[in-house]
Every structure is written in structure tokens, then in C-alpha cells.
Design a protein around this motif. Structure first.
Motif, short mmCIF file in Angstrom:
data_model
loop_
_atom_site.label_atom_id
_atom_site.label_comp_id
_atom_site.label_asym_id
_atom_site.label_seq_id
_atom_site.Cartn_x
_atom_site.Cartn_y
_atom_site.Cartn_z
N UNK A 7 0.87 -1.18 0.00
CA UNK A 7 0.00 0.00 0.00
C UNK A 7 0.90 1.23 0.00
N UNK A 8 0.79 2.04 -1.02
CA UNK A 8 1.56 3.28 -1.13
C UNK A 8 0.66 4.42 -0.69
N UNK A 9 1.01 5.05 0.41
CA UNK A 9 0.23 6.17 0.96
C UNK A 9 0.90 7.47 0.53
N UNK A 51 1.52 0.09 -10.27
CA UNK A 51 0.28 0.12 -9.49
C UNK A 51 -0.84 -0.68 -10.15
N UNK A 52 -1.69 -1.26 -9.33
CA UNK A 52 -2.85 -2.00 -9.84
C UNK A 52 -4.14 -1.24 -9.63
N UNK A 53 -4.16 -0.32 -8.68
CA UNK A 53 -5.36 0.46 -8.40
C UNK A 53 -4.97 1.75 -7.72
N UNK A 54 -5.78 2.79 -7.95
CA UNK A 54 -5.56 4.10 -7.34
C UNK A 54 -6.86 4.55 -6.70
N UNK A 134 -9.22 -5.03 -1.72
CA UNK A 134 -10.04 -6.09 -2.28
C UNK A 134 -9.95 -6.13 -3.81
N UNK A 135 -9.51 -5.02 -4.40
CA UNK A 135 -9.42 -4.94 -5.86
C UNK A 135 -8.01 -5.17 -6.38
N UNK A 136 -7.10 -5.52 -5.47
CA UNK A 136 -5.69 -5.68 -5.83
C UNK A 136 -5.27 -7.14 -5.64
N UNK A 137 -4.53 -7.72 -6.58
CA UNK A 137 -4.08 -9.11 -6.42
C UNK A 137 -3.12 -9.27 -5.25
N UNK A 138 -2.84 -10.52 -4.91
CA UNK A 138 -2.02 -10.81 -3.73
C UNK A 138 -0.61 -10.27 -3.84
N UNK A 139 -0.15 -10.00 -5.06
CA UNK A 139 1.18 -9.43 -5.26
C UNK A 139 1.10 -8.02 -5.84
N UNK A 140 -0.05 -7.35 -5.64
CA UNK A 140 -0.30 -6.08 -6.29
C UNK A 140 0.06 -4.87 -5.45
N UNK A 141 -0.16 -3.69 -6.04
CA UNK A 141 0.17 -2.41 -5.41
C UNK A 141 -1.06 -1.50 -5.45
N UNK A 142 -1.48 -1.05 -4.28
CA UNK A 142 -2.56 -0.07 -4.16
C UNK A 142 -1.95 1.28 -3.83
N UNK A 143 -2.29 2.30 -4.60
CA UNK A 143 -1.84 3.66 -4.32
C UNK A 143 -3.00 4.44 -3.73
N UNK A 174 5.04 17.24 1.15
CA UNK A 174 4.20 17.29 -0.04
C UNK A 174 4.72 16.36 -1.11
N UNK A 175 3.83 15.51 -1.61
CA UNK A 175 4.09 14.54 -2.67
C UNK A 175 5.10 13.45 -2.26
N UNK A 176 5.31 13.29 -0.97
CA UNK A 176 6.08 12.14 -0.48
C UNK A 176 5.11 11.02 -0.12
N UNK A 177 5.66 9.84 0.10
CA UNK A 177 4.80 8.68 0.34
C UNK A 177 5.41 7.74 1.37
N UNK A 178 4.55 6.90 1.91
CA UNK A 178 4.97 5.81 2.79
C UNK A 178 4.43 4.51 2.20
N UNK A 179 5.10 3.41 2.51
CA UNK A 179 4.73 2.12 1.94
C UNK A 179 4.53 1.11 3.06
N UNK A 180 3.40 0.42 3.00
CA UNK A 180 3.08 -0.65 3.95
C UNK A 180 3.12 -1.99 3.23
N UNK A 181 3.60 -3.01 3.93
CA UNK A 181 3.59 -4.37 3.41
C UNK A 181 3.10 -5.32 4.48
N UNK A 182 2.62 -6.51 4.09
CA UNK A 182 2.05 -7.44 5.05
C UNK A 182 3.10 -8.14 5.90
#
Length: 208
Positions: A7-9, A51-54, A134-143, A174-182
Motif C-alpha cells: 500500500x503506497x500512501x 500500481x494495480x489500483x488508485x 479487495x481490488x488488488x491481487x495478492x502481489x499487487x500495489x494499491x496507491x 508534499x508529494x512524499x509517500x509511505x509504503x506498507x507491506x504485510x
């Protein structure tokens, strides 16, 4: 199959109120020219993550930031009010100096008299992220494109941090991000925070 979703926040680009250090809250302030350029630059980098979904806040500064990534990836953007910034009540539009002068006893801990509680913000943001996953595959990226306080609250919620440790995470630029993984044991861990560049592969390879 082992889940490797990320998950890219992503926080929106700069606005004129950011420069003036005004509390924006849910007031719909657009990106300024610098903010639009920041969004385009960051979108070029984030495209490389595949990314797979935004999903994005419907406030224009976040929606327009998300649109920069959508143009590069061809993905649609789902707008969700649950990703809006914390409501700031009477503080919205005021500078930090003005807030400190009028509410000196509340300013230090951001205790907004008629504002939204951070626990409620974290809950709604985490719920939107859950629906997006729920819309992203098990190896996918949600932004997830949202706002500074809202994203930190949502990340805290997903990491299971108690309220008293809310300030452990520093602010997002501004325009920076954080990334979460399982986590293998369930739940989520923080892989990156307040990033503005992609990590080198050898850094990722130290602890998979």
C-alpha cells in the motif's frame, strides 16, 4: 501463495496554503504550480512500482495529484470522501501563529475544539484502504492519495499503534509517500516513510 501486496500512501502536492502554513483541513484548496510539478515528478517514479489500483480523496489537491499517476498508468481513480483530511473546524484557514495565539492550551497537541478526532480519521482511512485492497491481487500495489494528517492516522491504525504513540511517525512532505507491506504473522508493517525516491533493490533485499 504468499501475500506481497503493498500500500503506497501518497500525500498530495503543494498548495498555496501549505506555503502560508494555513490549516487546510477539508477546505478544498487546489495545487499550486509547484504542487502540480511535484505530482508529475512523483508519478513518474511511482509508475515504476506497477500500481494495480488508485484511490484518492475527492478534495482537488489529492484528486489532481492522483490524476498525474492515472495519466501515466492508464488506471482509473476511485474518489472516496473517507480519504479527506481531518476536519479542522474553526482552525481551517488560520495560520499556525493565529491558532497558537487563540488556543494556546490546545495548539501543542492539536486538540481542535470542534475538529474531528484523530482516531475517527484513522478508522475511516483504514476502511477505505481495506476496500481498495479487495481490488488488488495478492502481489499487487494499491496507491492511496490523501492528506498528511489523514494518512498518518490511517497508517497508525493499520500498524496497530496505540493513540499515545501517534506522533512516532513524523509528518509526510508534499508529494512524499509511505509504503506498507504485510507481516507473515498477519497485519502490516511500515516499509518506507516520507519517501521521495524509489528504494534501491539491495536495500530491499536485506530484509524480505
Amino acid at each position: 501463495m504468499t501475500e506481497t501486496r503493498r500500500v503506497v500512501c501518497w500525500r498530495h502536492g503543494q498548495t498555496s496554503w501549505n506555503l502560508e502554513k494555513r490549516f487546510q483541513g477539508q477546505t478544498d484548496i487546489p495545487l499550486d504550480r509547484t504542487g502540480a510539478a511535484q505530482a508529475e515528478h512523483a508519478a513518474r517514479l511511482l509508475t515504476a512500482l506497477g500500481p494495480d489500483a488508485i484511490v484518492a480523496s475527492d478534495l482537488s489537491r489529492a484528486a489532481d495529484t492522483a490524476a498525474a499517476l492515472a495519466r501515466r498508468t492508464g488506471l482509473p481513480v476511485e474518489h472516496d470522501k473517507g480519504l479527506r483530511e481531518r476536519s479542522g473546524g474553526q482552525w481551517e484557514g488560520l495560520t499556525g501563529t493565529e491558532i497558537r495565539e487563540r488556543w494556546p492550551e490546545r495548539y501543542g497537541n492539536m486538540d481542535i475544539p470542534d475538529g474531528e478526532e484523530m482516531t475517527a480519521v484513522g478508522k475511516r482511512v483504514a476502511e477505505v484502504i481495506g476496500r481498495g485492497l479487495e481490488k488488488v491481487p495478492a502481489d499487487g500495489v494499491l496507491v492511496v492519495v490523501s492528506h498528511g494528517a489523514a494518512l498518518r492516522a490511517g497508517i497508525n491504525r493499520m500498524l496497530g499503534l496505540p493513540a499515545e504513540y501517534r506522533e512516532v511517525l513524523g509528518p509526510l512532505g508534499n508529494c512524499s509517500w509511505s509504503v506498507l507491506g504485510p507481516l507473515r504473522s498477519g497485519g502490516w508493517r511500515l516499509l518506507e516513510h516520507n519517501a521521495a525516491s524509489l528504494p534501491e533493490e539491495r536495500v530491499l533485499g536485506d530484509d524480505r
